[in-house]
Scaffold this motif. Structure first.
Motif, PDB file in Angstrom:
ATOM      1  N   LEU A  52       0.830  -1.204   0.000  1.00  0.00           N
ATOM      2  CA  LEU A  52       0.000   0.000   0.000  1.00  0.00           C
ATOM      3  C   LEU A  52       0.867   1.258   0.000  1.00  0.00           C
ATOM      4  O   LEU A  52       0.555   2.251  -0.670  1.00  0.00           O
ATOM      5  N   GLY A  53       1.967   1.214   0.752  1.00  0.00           N
ATOM      6  CA  GLY A  53       2.885   2.345   0.764  1.00  0.00           C
ATOM      7  C   GLY A  53       3.524   2.573  -0.598  1.00  0.00           C
ATOM      8  O   GLY A  53       3.680   3.716  -1.042  1.00  0.00           O
ATOM      9  N   LYS A  54       3.902   1.483  -1.275  1.00  0.00           N
ATOM     10  CA  LYS A  54       4.466   1.589  -2.609  1.00  0.00           C
ATOM     11  C   LYS A  54       3.452   2.178  -3.587  1.00  0.00           C
ATOM     12  O   LYS A  54       3.787   3.015  -4.430  1.00  0.00           O
ATOM     13  N   ALA A  55       2.206   1.730  -3.469  1.00  0.00           N
ATOM     14  CA  ALA A  55       1.154   2.231  -4.353  1.00  0.00           C
ATOM     15  C   ALA A  55       0.902   3.719  -4.122  1.00  0.00           C
ATOM     16  O   ALA A  55       0.730   4.492  -5.066  1.00  0.00           O
ATOM     17  N   LYS A  56       0.903   4.127  -2.844  1.00  0.00           N
ATOM     18  CA  LYS A  56       0.695   5.532  -2.518  1.00  0.00           C
ATOM     19  C   LYS A  56       1.822   6.392  -3.086  1.00  0.00           C
ATOM     20  O   LYS A  56       1.587   7.462  -3.663  1.00  0.00           O
ATOM     21  N   GLN A  57       3.056   5.915  -2.936  1.00  0.00           N
ATOM     22  CA  GLN A  57       4.195   6.664  -3.442  1.00  0.00           C
ATOM     23  C   GLN A  57       4.128   6.794  -4.965  1.00  0.00           C
ATOM     24  O   GLN A  57       4.433   7.842  -5.524  1.00  0.00           O
ATOM     25  N   ALA A  58       3.723   5.729  -5.638  1.00  0.00           N
ATOM     26  CA  ALA A  58       3.662   5.740  -7.097  1.00  0.00           C
ATOM     27  C   ALA A  58       2.546   6.631  -7.618  1.00  0.00           C
ATOM     28  O   ALA A  58       2.612   7.103  -8.754  1.00  0.00           O
ATOM     29  N   ALA A  59       1.515   6.869  -6.794  1.00  0.00           N
ATOM     30  CA  ALA A  59       0.355   7.626  -7.246  1.00  0.00           C
ATOM     31  C   ALA A  59       0.353   9.076  -6.780  1.00  0.00           C
ATOM     32  O   ALA A  59      -0.387   9.889  -7.310  1.00  0.00           O
ATOM     33  N   ASP A  60       1.162   9.407  -5.798  1.00  0.00           N
ATOM     34  CA  ASP A  60       1.085  10.717  -5.146  1.00  0.00           C
ATOM     35  C   ASP A  60       1.555  11.845  -6.062  1.00  0.00           C
ATOM     36  O   ASP A  60       2.695  11.856  -6.519  1.00  0.00           O
ATOM     37  N   ALA A  61       0.684  12.808  -6.331  1.00  0.00           N
ATOM     38  CA  ALA A  61       1.049  13.976  -7.126  1.00  0.00           C
ATOM     39  C   ALA A  61       0.595  15.256  -6.435  1.00  0.00           C
ATOM     40  O   ALA A  61       0.340  16.265  -7.077  1.00  0.00           O
ATOM     41  N   ARG A  62       0.520  15.235  -5.101  1.00  0.00           N
ATOM     42  CA  ARG A  62       0.023  16.403  -4.372  1.00  0.00           C
ATOM     43  C   ARG A  62       0.966  17.594  -4.429  1.00  0.00           C
ATOM     44  O   ARG A  62       0.570  18.724  -4.173  1.00  0.00           O
ATOM     45  N   PHE A  63       2.224  17.354  -4.799  1.00  0.00           N
ATOM     46  CA  PHE A  63       3.187  18.450  -4.883  1.00  0.00           C
ATOM     47  C   PHE A  63       2.879  19.399  -6.035  1.00  0.00           C
ATOM     48  O   PHE A  63       3.542  20.427  -6.186  1.00  0.00           O
ATOM     49  N   GLN A  64       1.883  19.080  -6.871  1.00  0.00           N
ATOM     50  CA  GLN A  64       1.606  19.930  -8.021  1.00  0.00           C
ATOM     51  C   GLN A  64       0.920  21.248  -7.651  1.00  0.00           C
ATOM     52  O   GLN A  64       0.732  22.107  -8.518  1.00  0.00           O
ATOM     53  N   LYS A  65       0.544  21.423  -6.404  1.00  0.00           N
ATOM     54  CA  LYS A  65      -0.018  22.705  -5.982  1.00  0.00           C
ATOM     55  C   LYS A  65       0.936  23.843  -6.365  1.00  0.00           C
ATOM     56  O   LYS A  65       2.143  23.750  -6.148  1.00  0.00           O
ATOM     57  N   ASP A  66       0.381  24.911  -6.932  1.00  0.00           N
ATOM     58  CA  ASP A  66       1.109  26.097  -7.393  1.00  0.00           C
ATOM     59  C   ASP A  66       1.830  25.894  -8.727  1.00  0.00           C
ATOM     60  O   ASP A  66       2.456  26.831  -9.234  1.00  0.00           O
ATOM     61  N   ALA A  67       1.765  24.703  -9.315  1.00  0.00           N
ATOM     62  CA  ALA A  67       2.378  24.487 -10.624  1.00  0.00           C
ATOM     63  C   ALA A  67       1.562  25.194 -11.698  1.00  0.00           C
ATOM     64  O   ALA A  67       0.348  25.364 -11.581  1.00  0.00           O
ATOM     65  N   ASN A  68       2.231  25.614 -12.756  1.00  0.00           N
ATOM     66  CA  ASN A  68       1.527  26.206 -13.888  1.00  0.00           C
ATOM     67  C   ASN A  68       2.275  25.855 -15.163  1.00  0.00           C
ATOM     68  O   ASN A  68       3.459  25.521 -15.138  1.00  0.00           O
ATOM     69  N   GLY A  69       1.571  25.921 -16.277  1.00  0.00           N
ATOM     70  CA  GLY A  69       2.223  25.533 -17.514  1.00  0.00           C
ATOM     71  C   GLY A  69       1.384  25.799 -18.737  1.00  0.00           C
ATOM     72  O   GLY A  69       0.343  26.470 -18.681  1.00  0.00           O
ATOM     73  N   LEU A  70       1.844  25.259 -19.854  1.00  0.00           N
ATOM     74  CA  LEU A  70       1.198  25.416 -21.145  1.00  0.00           C
ATOM     75  C   LEU A  70       0.703  24.070 -21.632  1.00  0.00           C
ATOM     76  O   LEU A  70       1.293  23.031 -21.333  1.00  0.00           O
ATOM     77  N   PHE A  71      -0.380  24.093 -22.400  1.00  0.00           N
ATOM     78  CA  PHE A  71      -0.910  22.845 -22.935  1.00  0.00           C
ATOM     79  C   PHE A  71      -1.378  23.041 -24.371  1.00  0.00           C
ATOM     80  O   PHE A  71      -1.682  24.147 -24.817  1.00  0.00           O
ATOM     81  N   VAL A  72      -1.433  21.927 -25.081  1.00  0.00           N
ATOM     82  CA  VAL A  72      -2.022  21.906 -26.416  1.00  0.00           C
ATOM     83  C   VAL A  72      -2.848  20.627 -26.513  1.00  0.00           C
ATOM     84  O   VAL A  72      -2.462  19.579 -25.976  1.00  0.00           O
ATOM     85  N   SER A  73      -4.001  20.718 -27.127  1.00  0.00           N
ATOM     86  CA  SER A  73      -4.846  19.545 -27.272  1.00  0.00           C
ATOM     87  C   SER A  73      -5.509  19.561 -28.638  1.00  0.00           C
ATOM     88  O   SER A  73      -5.656  20.609 -29.282  1.00  0.00           O
ATOM     89  N   GLY A  74      -5.890  18.397 -29.084  1.00  0.00           N
ATOM     90  CA  GLY A  74      -6.608  18.249 -30.345  1.00  0.00           C
ATOM     91  C   GLY A  74      -7.766  17.308 -30.151  1.00  0.00           C
ATOM     92  O   GLY A  74      -7.702  16.381 -29.329  1.00  0.00           O
ATOM     93  N   GLY A  75      -8.844  17.534 -30.883  1.00  0.00           N
ATOM     94  CA  GLY A  75     -10.014  16.707 -30.683  1.00  0.00           C
ATOM     95  C   GLY A  75     -10.937  16.685 -31.881  1.00  0.00           C
ATOM     96  O   GLY A  75     -10.599  17.149 -32.975  1.00  0.00           O
ATOM     97  N   TYR A  76     -12.115  16.133 -31.640  1.00  0.00           N
ATOM     98  CA  TYR A  76     -13.132  15.990 -32.670  1.00  0.00           C
ATOM     99  C   TYR A  76     -14.486  16.286 -32.050  1.00  0.00           C
ATOM    100  O   TYR A  76     -14.811  15.788 -30.970  1.00  0.00           O
ATOM    101  N   ALA A  77     -15.260  17.121 -32.729  1.00  0.00           N
ATOM    102  CA  ALA A  77     -16.601  17.472 -32.268  1.00  0.00           C
ATOM    103  C   ALA A  77     -17.623  16.946 -33.251  1.00  0.00           C
ATOM    104  O   ALA A  77     -17.538  17.219 -34.457  1.00  0.00           O
ATOM    105  N   VAL A 219      -7.645  14.771 -26.788  1.00  0.00           N
ATOM    106  CA  VAL A 219      -6.470  14.402 -25.985  1.00  0.00           C
ATOM    107  C   VAL A 219      -5.541  15.598 -25.959  1.00  0.00           C
ATOM    108  O   VAL A 219      -5.562  16.446 -26.864  1.00  0.00           O
ATOM    109  N   GLY A 220      -4.709  15.687 -24.916  1.00  0.00           N
ATOM    110  CA  GLY A 220      -3.834  16.835 -24.786  1.00  0.00           C
ATOM    111  C   GLY A 220      -2.503  16.492 -24.151  1.00  0.00           C
ATOM    112  O   GLY A 220      -2.329  15.430 -23.540  1.00  0.00           O
ATOM    113  N   LEU A 221      -1.571  17.419 -24.291  1.00  0.00           N
ATOM    114  CA  LEU A 221      -0.232  17.298 -23.726  1.00  0.00           C
ATOM    115  C   LEU A 221       0.116  18.627 -23.075  1.00  0.00           C
ATOM    116  O   LEU A 221      -0.092  19.688 -23.669  1.00  0.00           O
TER     117      LEU A 221
END
Length: 230
Positions: A52-77, A219-221
């Protein structure tokens, strides 16, 4: 119109090609050790027997608070009032207001060679603070439409072929302002602490009535930085 559509397709292909060279890291349980907060938190790591500890470590992304960035996505309507759908490109910025809430703004373009929609898009997403992060969101789109519509009963020679109102005659027109609000569902996957993949589905409720509502899938990146650690 054809040249604009070719340019649109070129942009989509360029984005796709640029997103192919992604970093490794899918199978690493200590996937985010390059992030200072994550590295400090899991410096010792969970014991091999602590699944369970290994799973938590592998899944934890709480440090992303205050992160910012750019994205691009493409799709179909898929338009409910038309035979042909629309390709879409979305380019903008996104910020983590908390580890589980993001805000984003972008420029969006949708087209199929005949109909074109361009404008600004903004929204909020509520998500789990994990590496694989399902989310729900709400967004708005405001822009303008340039459409090709049927013109076989307006007593005009719209295609300049010497005939009036022949079967299948069409005209291009600027339809003016267009607005939509949409709920969305999707999921993020953090490839690394700075690179994030996204898939989403939206239902666009437009100002043109229920016949013009769209289903949109994409989908986006995204690339992020966290100013706290710079």
């Amino acid at each position: 119109m054809e040249s604009r559509f070719q340019t649109f397709v070129f942009v989509v292909m360029t984005i796709g090609a640029g997103g192919c060279a992604l970093p490794t890291g899918i199978l690493r349980s200590r996937w985010a050790m390059e992030d200072p907060e994550y590295a400090e938190k899991y410096a010792d790591g969970a014991d091999k027997s602590d699944l369970l500890g290994k799973a938590k470590q592998a899944a934890d992304a709480r440090f992303q608070k205050d992160a910012n960035g750019l994205f691009v996505s493409g799709g179909y309507a898929q338009r409910s009032d038309a035979d042909h759908g629309l390709l879409s490109v979305d380019v903008g910025g996104e910020a983590y207001l908390t580890s589980y809430l993001t805000g984003r703004v972008s420029w969006m373009g949708m087209g199929n060679g005949e109909d074109w929609f361009t404008g600004a898009d903004a929204g909020l997403r509520l998500q789990s603070p994990t590496r694989l992060a399902p989310f729900v969101g709400l967004g708005v789109f405001a822009g303008a439409a340039d459409e090709t519509v049927a013109a076989d009963d307006d007593w005009e020679d719209n295609d300049d072929d010497g005939f009036i109102d022949e079967y299948g005659e069409e005209e291009e027109r600027f339809s003016g302002a267009l607005a939509a609000v949409y709920p969305e569902l999707g999921a993020h996957f953090w490839w690394t602490p700075t690179v994030r993949l996204t898939s989403y589905g939206r239902y666009m409720v437009t100002t043109e009535g229920s016949d013009a509502n769209d289903w949109q899938f994409g989908v986006g990146l995204a690339w992020f930085t966290n100013p706290y650690f710079e």
